[in-house]
Design a protein around this motif. Structure first.
Motif, PDB file in Angstrom:
ATOM      1  N   ARG A 149       0.832  -1.201   0.000  1.00 27.24           N
ATOM      2  CA  ARG A 149       0.000   0.000   0.000  1.00 27.24           C
ATOM      3  C   ARG A 149       0.865   1.248   0.000  1.00 27.24           C
ATOM      4  O   ARG A 149       0.530   2.244  -0.599  1.00 27.24           O
ATOM      5  CB  ARG A 149      -0.943  -0.005   1.198  1.00 27.24           C
ATOM      6  CG  ARG A 149      -2.212  -0.768   0.938  1.00 27.24           C
ATOM      7  CD  ARG A 149      -3.197  -0.535   2.055  1.00 27.24           C
ATOM      8  NE  ARG A 149      -2.653  -0.947   3.332  1.00 27.24           N
ATOM      9  CZ  ARG A 149      -2.681  -2.201   3.769  1.00 27.24           C
ATOM     10  NH1 ARG A 149      -3.212  -3.125   3.029  1.00 27.24           N
ATOM     11  NH2 ARG A 149      -2.183  -2.510   4.928  1.00 27.24           N
ATOM     12  N   GLN A 150       2.021   1.165   0.706  1.00 26.30           N
ATOM     13  CA  GLN A 150       2.897   2.331   0.728  1.00 26.30           C
ATOM     14  C   GLN A 150       3.570   2.447  -0.631  1.00 26.30           C
ATOM     15  O   GLN A 150       4.140   1.486  -1.115  1.00 26.30           O
ATOM     16  CB  GLN A 150       3.958   2.181   1.816  1.00 26.30           C
ATOM     17  CG  GLN A 150       3.407   1.904   3.188  1.00 26.30           C
ATOM     18  CD  GLN A 150       2.445   2.962   3.653  1.00 26.30           C
ATOM     19  OE1 GLN A 150       2.616   4.137   3.375  1.00 26.30           O
ATOM     20  NE2 GLN A 150       1.393   2.546   4.341  1.00 26.30           N
ATOM     21  N   ARG A 186      -6.081  -2.937  18.113  1.00 27.86           N
ATOM     22  CA  ARG A 186      -6.640  -2.501  16.831  1.00 27.86           C
ATOM     23  C   ARG A 186      -7.881  -3.264  16.421  1.00 27.86           C
ATOM     24  O   ARG A 186      -8.892  -2.685  16.060  1.00 27.86           O
ATOM     25  CB  ARG A 186      -5.580  -2.585  15.726  1.00 27.86           C
ATOM     26  CG  ARG A 186      -4.826  -1.278  15.603  1.00 27.86           C
ATOM     27  CD  ARG A 186      -4.057  -1.204  14.327  1.00 27.86           C
ATOM     28  NE  ARG A 186      -4.942  -1.198  13.165  1.00 27.86           N
ATOM     29  CZ  ARG A 186      -4.498  -1.151  11.925  1.00 27.86           C
ATOM     30  NH1 ARG A 186      -3.212  -1.105  11.694  1.00 27.86           N
ATOM     31  NH2 ARG A 186      -5.330  -1.147  10.916  1.00 27.86           N
ATOM     32  N   ASP A 193     -12.033  -0.830  14.336  1.00 28.43           N
ATOM     33  CA  ASP A 193     -10.583  -0.712  14.311  1.00 28.43           C
ATOM     34  C   ASP A 193     -10.201   0.338  15.345  1.00 28.43           C
ATOM     35  O   ASP A 193     -10.760   1.436  15.353  1.00 28.43           O
ATOM     36  CB  ASP A 193     -10.132  -0.279  12.908  1.00 28.43           C
ATOM     37  CG  ASP A 193      -8.607  -0.356  12.768  1.00 28.43           C
ATOM     38  OD1 ASP A 193      -7.909  -0.270  13.799  1.00 28.43           O
ATOM     39  OD2 ASP A 193      -8.133  -0.500  11.635  1.00 28.43           O
ATOM     40  N   LEU A 236      -7.939   2.183  15.360  1.00 26.02           N
ATOM     41  CA  LEU A 236      -7.476   3.406  14.693  1.00 26.02           C
ATOM     42  C   LEU A 236      -8.584   4.453  14.639  1.00 26.02           C
ATOM     43  O   LEU A 236      -8.313   5.651  14.662  1.00 26.02           O
ATOM     44  CB  LEU A 236      -7.002   3.088  13.270  1.00 26.02           C
ATOM     45  CG  LEU A 236      -5.632   2.430  13.139  1.00 26.02           C
ATOM     46  CD1 LEU A 236      -5.255   2.328  11.674  1.00 26.02           C
ATOM     47  CD2 LEU A 236      -4.590   3.231  13.898  1.00 26.02           C
ATOM     48  N   ASP A 268       3.313  -2.022   6.589  1.00 29.40           N
ATOM     49  CA  ASP A 268       2.253  -1.135   6.107  1.00 29.40           C
ATOM     50  C   ASP A 268       1.280  -0.786   7.213  1.00 29.40           C
ATOM     51  O   ASP A 268       0.874   0.362   7.368  1.00 29.40           O
ATOM     52  CB  ASP A 268       1.487  -1.805   4.966  1.00 29.40           C
ATOM     53  CG  ASP A 268       2.274  -1.769   3.681  1.00 29.40           C
ATOM     54  OD1 ASP A 268       3.122  -0.876   3.562  1.00 29.40           O
ATOM     55  OD2 ASP A 268       2.029  -2.623   2.822  1.00 29.40           O
ATOM     56  N   GLU A 269       0.907  -1.815   8.004  1.00 31.67           N
ATOM     57  CA  GLU A 269      -0.054  -1.582   9.078  1.00 31.67           C
ATOM     58  C   GLU A 269       0.561  -0.675  10.136  1.00 31.67           C
ATOM     59  O   GLU A 269      -0.101   0.204  10.695  1.00 31.67           O
ATOM     60  CB  GLU A 269      -0.479  -2.915   9.706  1.00 31.67           C
ATOM     61  CG  GLU A 269      -1.293  -3.802   8.772  1.00 31.67           C
ATOM     62  CD  GLU A 269      -2.615  -3.167   8.362  1.00 31.67           C
ATOM     63  OE1 GLU A 269      -3.030  -2.173   8.986  1.00 31.67           O
ATOM     64  OE2 GLU A 269      -3.219  -3.665   7.397  1.00 31.67           O
ATOM     65  N   ARG A 286       0.474   2.769   8.905  1.00 34.78           N
ATOM     66  CA  ARG A 286      -0.911   3.280   8.995  1.00 34.78           C
ATOM     67  C   ARG A 286      -1.231   3.714  10.418  1.00 34.78           C
ATOM     68  O   ARG A 286      -1.837   4.758  10.647  1.00 34.78           O
ATOM     69  CB  ARG A 286      -1.903   2.190   8.575  1.00 34.78           C
ATOM     70  CG  ARG A 286      -2.195   2.181   7.108  1.00 34.78           C
ATOM     71  CD  ARG A 286      -3.290   1.193   6.807  1.00 34.78           C
ATOM     72  NE  ARG A 286      -4.594   1.640   7.284  1.00 34.78           N
ATOM     73  CZ  ARG A 286      -5.650   0.835   7.385  1.00 34.78           C
ATOM     74  NH1 ARG A 286      -5.551  -0.433   7.081  1.00 34.78           N
ATOM     75  NH2 ARG A 286      -6.803   1.299   7.791  1.00 34.78           N
ATOM     76  N   GLY A 287      -0.803   2.880  11.383  1.00 34.35           N
ATOM     77  CA  GLY A 287      -1.086   3.173  12.783  1.00 34.35           C
ATOM     78  C   GLY A 287      -0.423   4.462  13.230  1.00 34.35           C
ATOM     79  O   GLY A 287      -1.041   5.303  13.891  1.00 34.35           O
ATOM     80  N   ARG A 325       0.750   6.915  11.249  1.00 39.44           N
ATOM     81  CA  ARG A 325       0.222   8.073  10.516  1.00 39.44           C
ATOM     82  C   ARG A 325      -1.161   8.421  11.008  1.00 39.44           C
ATOM     83  O   ARG A 325      -1.593   9.564  10.930  1.00 39.44           O
ATOM     84  CB  ARG A 325       0.156   7.768   9.017  1.00 39.44           C
ATOM     85  CG  ARG A 325       1.523   7.761   8.387  1.00 39.44           C
ATOM     86  CD  ARG A 325       1.465   8.145   6.927  1.00 39.44           C
ATOM     87  NE  ARG A 325       2.807   8.128   6.362  1.00 39.44           N
ATOM     88  CZ  ARG A 325       3.106   7.652   5.167  1.00 39.44           C
ATOM     89  NH1 ARG A 325       2.147   7.165   4.398  1.00 39.44           N
ATOM     90  NH2 ARG A 325       4.332   7.678   4.722  1.00 39.44           N
ATOM     91  N   GLY A 326      -1.881   7.390  11.507  1.00 33.61           N
ATOM     92  CA  GLY A 326      -3.256   7.617  11.966  1.00 33.61           C
ATOM     93  C   GLY A 326      -3.326   8.285  13.333  1.00 33.61           C
ATOM     94  O   GLY A 326      -4.420   8.412  13.880  1.00 33.61           O
ATOM     95  N   TYR A 332       3.751   1.879  18.150  1.00 27.68           N
ATOM     96  CA  TYR A 332       3.021   0.734  17.614  1.00 27.68           C
ATOM     97  C   TYR A 332       3.759  -0.524  18.042  1.00 27.68           C
ATOM     98  O   TYR A 332       4.925  -0.700  17.716  1.00 27.68           O
ATOM     99  CB  TYR A 332       2.999   0.833  16.089  1.00 27.68           C
ATOM    100  CG  TYR A 332       1.990  -0.038  15.389  1.00 27.68           C
ATOM    101  CD1 TYR A 332       0.801   0.504  14.904  1.00 27.68           C
ATOM    102  CD2 TYR A 332       2.219  -1.395  15.181  1.00 27.68           C
ATOM    103  CE1 TYR A 332      -0.130  -0.275  14.239  1.00 27.68           C
ATOM    104  CE2 TYR A 332       1.292  -2.186  14.522  1.00 27.68           C
ATOM    105  CZ  TYR A 332       0.117  -1.617  14.048  1.00 27.68           C
ATOM    106  OH  TYR A 332      -0.804  -2.393  13.392  1.00 27.68           O
TER     107      TYR A 332
END
Lengths: 470, 226
Positions: free
Chosen positions: A302-303, B52, B59, B61, B86-87, B90-91, B93-94, B99
């Motif tokens: 995804r990145q 999460r 979620d 998030l 990736d997760e 996301r965490g 950035r969210g 994390y």
């Protein structure tokens, strides 16, 4: 018939058969009008010509003289088997001629018509032109069409028989063609059904000739080979994963079981607990690595990839490993071109380098010399890690990329390091080569060249730098 | 210190609560996303620990997002079995501050919680850091121990700086790798241990008080106290 109409082969063959029949009909019709038709028109013209000549002479000569000329024409031996003449005076008395006229149909005067006449005692089909002469006499000029009619009938018969034969051949050919194709397709369908039933090793039998079906069968067989290979790979991976998790789990379970059955002292119990946690932690690391491999191998991230300077990655990772190298008595040197920039993921590229350095430190022996380079050439950016250790035997070079395969069985390690490298290389579209540098091993990753100028706006990082400028 | 724990799995929650209580924290536990969101938004916390994948399909998030939207700056530590890079990105950035992936060692969770609690109170603009007689000048990047200058490579300086900023706290190997090298992978070789022992050689050799200690089964700590 329903089955026939569903057969592509039959429909194709029948269509082409019917096209052939159509072509025959067209050719026959053209032929017919080009021969019989032209002859008929020529006869009509000749009849009209003779009639004109006679009526012209009737204007100046007496009827008797005309009768004499007709007699002359009838006896001159030219066209005598086909020509028809008849002359009667104004009262209808026959003066001369070679046919018997029962009724002179005056409605068809001056027109060439078809009529059946009695000539030489037998009825025959003829073209006739009847003309009333100025003094009221009746002149009939004609031609017996018996011969031409025979030709005409023959032509029609040939056309119809030929067409019928062509249609029969088309249908027969279609059936034959269909049977042939059906037989070849049956072989493919039979194989497909067999494979569906679980017999993955089945292949389509190939016939000797290299026709379309053989080539199709070869393509399908090649595809099946590839699928079987992949399936074997998946099965092998699942087996090795299961095995590699089951073994330590069994060990942990055994130790805990022993402790619970009172075979350990209290301090021993604590030691067993601590050891179990350590081994579980190792298992977690293995799972994390497998996940990393799966993630990279799936090829989807995804990145978005960003331009990463291999030099920065090398500096970071070498600074991470320099102390370890020092304590192992190894020398770690590096060289990197400034332009060695690839489109990728910094973390994953760092992980690649870390795994390669891990391996080099572990297997190159002591005192090893390890060299990390990043070179930017005209068509590729190459990251390489070389050592002067014993290397990997040529026979094992592809196997070491497999999960859990360990070339050095005595050493500790998960056997996943090079699998991770291979998976991450794959994700980056880089080719991975293990080279024997005698002595030593050199692992080279070749990335496709990306011009730094080509991705100024395609990713997050450069977007944000331009954003700041605004 | 008052912590909120939103975690739907009772066993994991009990494990975390017991450990945190032992270390002197008070913990409020919620097993549901809706209740957790309500607590996070309507009460004051020193730190929020969020799972999460919650039982009701929510979620965690989304709770972080709601908290940040409400302008609450409480540090949030995300706990998750979603372990891919990736997760994690996301965490973070969210709105998450850290994390941690499951399964985790409690020492790792503890070290991260302490780092987060300290970070939120620490002034980042300090020019000088010190522990006992070890002094770091952040502007000149000079280090001295008992008045004697110590030569450090740039990366060693960053390593020491991170340890000193978190003095009297345990920092784990993963935390060091993430903070000093900014990488999120687990190297096989004990690279961090060797880095630390080299650093220890430079700052502790010849001194009676060892500042840089190994905390067994957890990580490292720099401390002025014996």
């Amino acid at each position: 018939m329903i089955r026939l109409s569903r057969s592509v082969a039959f429909r194709l063959a029948l269509t082409s058969g019917l096209l052939v029949v159509g072509a025959i009909v067209v050719v026959s019709v053209v032929f017919y009008f080009g021969t019989v038709g032209i002859e008929a028109r020529r006869i009509d013209r000749k009849i009209a010509l003779i009639a004109d000549r006679f009526s012209d002479s009737a204007k100046t000569n007496a009827l008797a003289a005309l009768a004499q000329r007709v007699d002359q024409a009838l006896t001159d031996g030219i066209d005598s088997d086909t020509e028809i003449y008849y002359l009667a005076d104004a009262d209808g008395h026959r003066l001369t001629g070679n046919i018997a006229v029962t009724d002179a149909d005056t409605r068809t005067l001056d027109k060439i018509v078809n009529r059946t006449v009695v000539r030489a005692g037998r009825p025959s089909f003829a073209r006739l032109l009847m003309r009333r002469l100025p003094d009221g006499a009746l002149l009939i000029i004609g031609r017996d069409m018996g011969d031409l009619n025979e030709v005409r009938n023959l032509a029609w018969r040939s056309i119809i028989t030929g067409s019928l034969l062509a249609i029969l051949l088309a249908i027969g050919g279609s059936l034959l063609f269909r049977r042939q194709i059906e037989r070849r397709i049956f072989a493919i369908r039979h194989t497909a059904a067999d494979i569906e039933a679980g017999n993955l090793s089945r292949r389509i039998p190939l016939s000797g000739d290299s026709d379309e079906f053989t080539r199709l069968a070869q393509d399908i067989n090649r595809m099946l080979d590839r699928i079987e290979h992949l399936m074997d790979g998946v099965r092998h991976v699942s087996n090795t994963i299961a095995h590699n998790l089951r073994t330590p789990l069994g060990r942990i379970r055994g130790q805990l079981d022993e402790a619970l059955r009172g075979l350990s002292t209290e301090s021993g119990f604590a030691a067993v607990g601590g050891s179990a946690i350590r081994q579980i932690d190792d298992l977690i690391v293995v799972l994390e690595k497998l996940l990393q491999i799966a993630e990279a191998e799936s090829g989807t991230r995804r990145q978005p990839f960003e331009p990463v300077s291999l030099k920065d990655v090398i500096v970071d990772v070498v600074e991470l490993y320099d102390a370890a190298a020092e304590s192992e008595g190894a020398t770690l040197t590096w060289h990197a071109d400034e332009e060695a920039i690839v489109l990728g993921d910094r973390d994953l590229l760092g992980s690649v380098l870390a795994n390669l350095l891990d391996n080099a430190l572990k297997y190159a022996g002591k005192p090893a010399h390890i060299e990390v380079t990043a070179e930017s050439t005209a068509d590729a950016v190459v990251l390489s890690v070389g050592d002067d250790g014993p290397g990997i035997p040529a026979t094992e070079r592809t196997r070491v990329l497999e999960r859990f395969y360990r070339s050095h069985h005595g050493e500790s390690g998960s056997g996943l390091g090079l699998s991770i490298v291979a998976a991450i290389a794959y994700l980056h579209g880089a080719s991975l080569r293990l080279e024997d540098t005698a002595p030593g091993l050199c692992v080279r990753l070749s990335f496709a060249r990306t011009e730094s100028a080509t991705f100024p706006n395609g990713n997050d990082s450069s977007m944000s730098t331009t954003g700041e400028r605004i | 210190m008052h912590l909120l724990l939103v975690e739907d799995e009772a066993d994991t929650a009990r494990y975390i609560r017991n450990g945190l209580k032992e270390s002197g924290y008070t913990v409020t536990w919620s097993g549901q996303a809706a209740e957790g969101r309500h607590l996070a938004l309507n009460e004051r916390w020193d730190l929020i620990i969020l799972d999460r994948m919650l039982a009701d399909g929510a979620d965690g998030l989304s709770i972080v997002a709601a908290v940040r939207e409400a302008g609450v700056k409480t540090p949030v530590l995300i706990l998750s079995a979603l372990a891919t890079l990736d997760e994690r990105v996301r965490g973070l950035r969210g709105g998450g501050d850290d994390y941690l992936t499951k399964p985790f060692a409690f020492s790792e969770l503890m070290a991260r919680i302490e780092a987060l609690l300290r970070r939120s109170g620490l002034r980042d603009d300090a020019r000088q850091l010190a522990v006992a007689d070890l002094k770091l000048d952040l502007s000149t990047r000079r280090v001295e121990r008992a008045g004697q200058p110590i030569a450090l490579q740039p990366r060693e300086f960053r390593l020491l700086e991170y340890l000193v900023r978190h003095q009297e706290q345990v920092v784990t190997r993963t935390m060091l790798l993430e903070a000093v090298w900014d990488y999120h992978f687990a190297p096989q070789t004990n690279v961090i241990d060797v880095q630390i022992s080299r650093l220890r050689n430079k700052i502790d050799k010849g001194h009676t008080l060892s500042l840089l200690r190994t905390v067994r089964g957890a990580g490292y700590m720099i401390s002025a106290h014996d």
